[in-house]
Design a protein around this motif. Sequence first.
Motif, short mmCIF file in Angstrom:
data_model
loop_
_atom_site.label_atom_id
_atom_site.label_comp_id
_atom_site.label_asym_id
_atom_site.label_seq_id
_atom_site.Cartn_x
_atom_site.Cartn_y
_atom_site.Cartn_z
N ILE A 26 0.79 -1.23 0.00
CA ILE A 26 0.00 0.00 0.00
C ILE A 26 0.83 1.28 0.00
O ILE A 26 0.71 2.10 -0.92
CB ILE A 26 -0.97 0.01 1.21
N LEU A 54 -0.63 -7.48 -3.27
CA LEU A 54 -1.90 -6.76 -3.41
C LEU A 54 -2.73 -7.32 -4.56
O LEU A 54 -3.95 -7.18 -4.56
CB LEU A 54 -1.65 -5.26 -3.62
N GLN A 71 -4.81 0.88 -7.75
CA GLN A 71 -3.52 1.13 -7.10
C GLN A 71 -2.36 1.14 -8.09
O GLN A 71 -1.36 1.82 -7.86
CB GLN A 71 -3.28 0.06 -6.04
N SER A 174 -7.02 1.29 5.14
CA SER A 174 -5.62 1.30 5.59
C SER A 174 -5.10 2.74 5.64
O SER A 174 -4.20 3.13 4.90
CB SER A 174 -4.77 0.44 4.66
N ASP A 177 -1.19 3.63 6.09
CA ASP A 177 -0.39 3.50 4.87
C ASP A 177 -0.65 4.66 3.91
O ASP A 177 0.27 5.20 3.30
CB ASP A 177 -0.72 2.18 4.17
N SER A 178 -1.92 5.02 3.77
CA SER A 178 -2.29 6.08 2.82
C SER A 178 -1.74 7.44 3.27
O SER A 178 -1.27 8.23 2.44
CB SER A 178 -3.81 6.14 2.67
#
Length: 418
Positions: A26, A54, A71, A174, A177-178
């Motif tokens: 991520i 992922l 992503q 998440s 992570d972002s």
Amino acid sequence: MTTNESNNASSGPLAGIKVLELGTLIAGPFCSRMLAEFGADVIKIETPDGGDPLRQWRVLKDGTSLWWSVQSRNKKSLTLNLKDARGQEIARKLALDADIIIENYRPGVLEKWSLGYEQLKAINPATVMVRLSGFGQTGPMKDQPGFGAVGESMGGLRYVSGFPDRPPLRVGISIGDSLAALHGVIGAMMALRHRDVTGGRWNGKTGNDCVAGQGQMVDVALYEAVFNMMESLVPEYDVAGVVRERTGGALPGIVPSNTYTTGDGENIVIAGNGDAIFKRLMLAIGRDDMANDPQLARNDGRVPRTAEIDEAIQSWCATQTIVSALDTLKKADVPVGKIYSVRDMLTDPQFLARRMFEQHAFADGSPVKLPAITPKLSATPGETRWLGPQLGQHTDEVLQSLGFDAQGIAVLRADGVV
């Protein structure tokens, strides 16, 4: 719209910027995703034996995560075994030619492969490397694994999330992570700006012939990215001894701002914490007494009576449907909103007017809707040129750009290097 990379040349404010992604899951990939959305040429290195994990996370279509289509949009996938010396040499060539390198391995891993920041900087002083990790590149915890959930906990977010009589909650995404990824993007842009004003890209030469601006390492720790969002947490404790606690849907010390339930069972957020807004809110719900109470005219007077105010608003909401509550409060110019699910978003006039969804198609022609790109730039907006690529889809293309011929690529493939 069907995305086709051959018909979508790179454009946008980052067109011409080369990015090498050495990351999985991520934080690192989200960081490079945003750069790719605004025109950067991103090469993502993946392991030949399955690629980024992922690809198999959450809801799958034909064995690949639907998350992957977002992503990794606009990225090129190069399979490369970085445990092989030949794979390391290929990665090194790409890194030295890149404007930005993004990685989220544990500290020390890249150094073992001679791909660390100091090792690359010794050849290319303009190297800009964004390093995302659980705890940063220094300190006693630097070698420990640290996922977003740990960063959210250590950074303070989990402690203040949820209700006071229950264990802390996680946000449903998440977010740690972002947040780290966004800090990585900001850091990369600032470092790139500094590099450009101090001399620009490396000319590929060494010694006295070397011409390059000053690069730098952007060190992003997940827990610090979360910690950076924690508002007045530190001075409140340092000066007043106040530890911010879990308060459910309310925003303590800012009244009223809470989640309420309407008579038809919908949840609604009402933020009437501005002084003038509070008066309009009270008048709208028929509580003229509270609207005209001098003690409640300012936020510091409302705080001691938070429970009373919340009870008045909830009592009114219980007599309303979500539609009538929204209509009444919007007419009174009170900030209010229904808590949306994705189903609500896809039919909402505001989302649609702002074109917050893009229609694309997979390789088999089946349709898929993606979130549109944010932020919106008026002159150089981002774009989706293609969806997340198949594993190793661009391996031959990238290797050919480095001078490998078909026979050389075949040997690397047979040996498991690519």
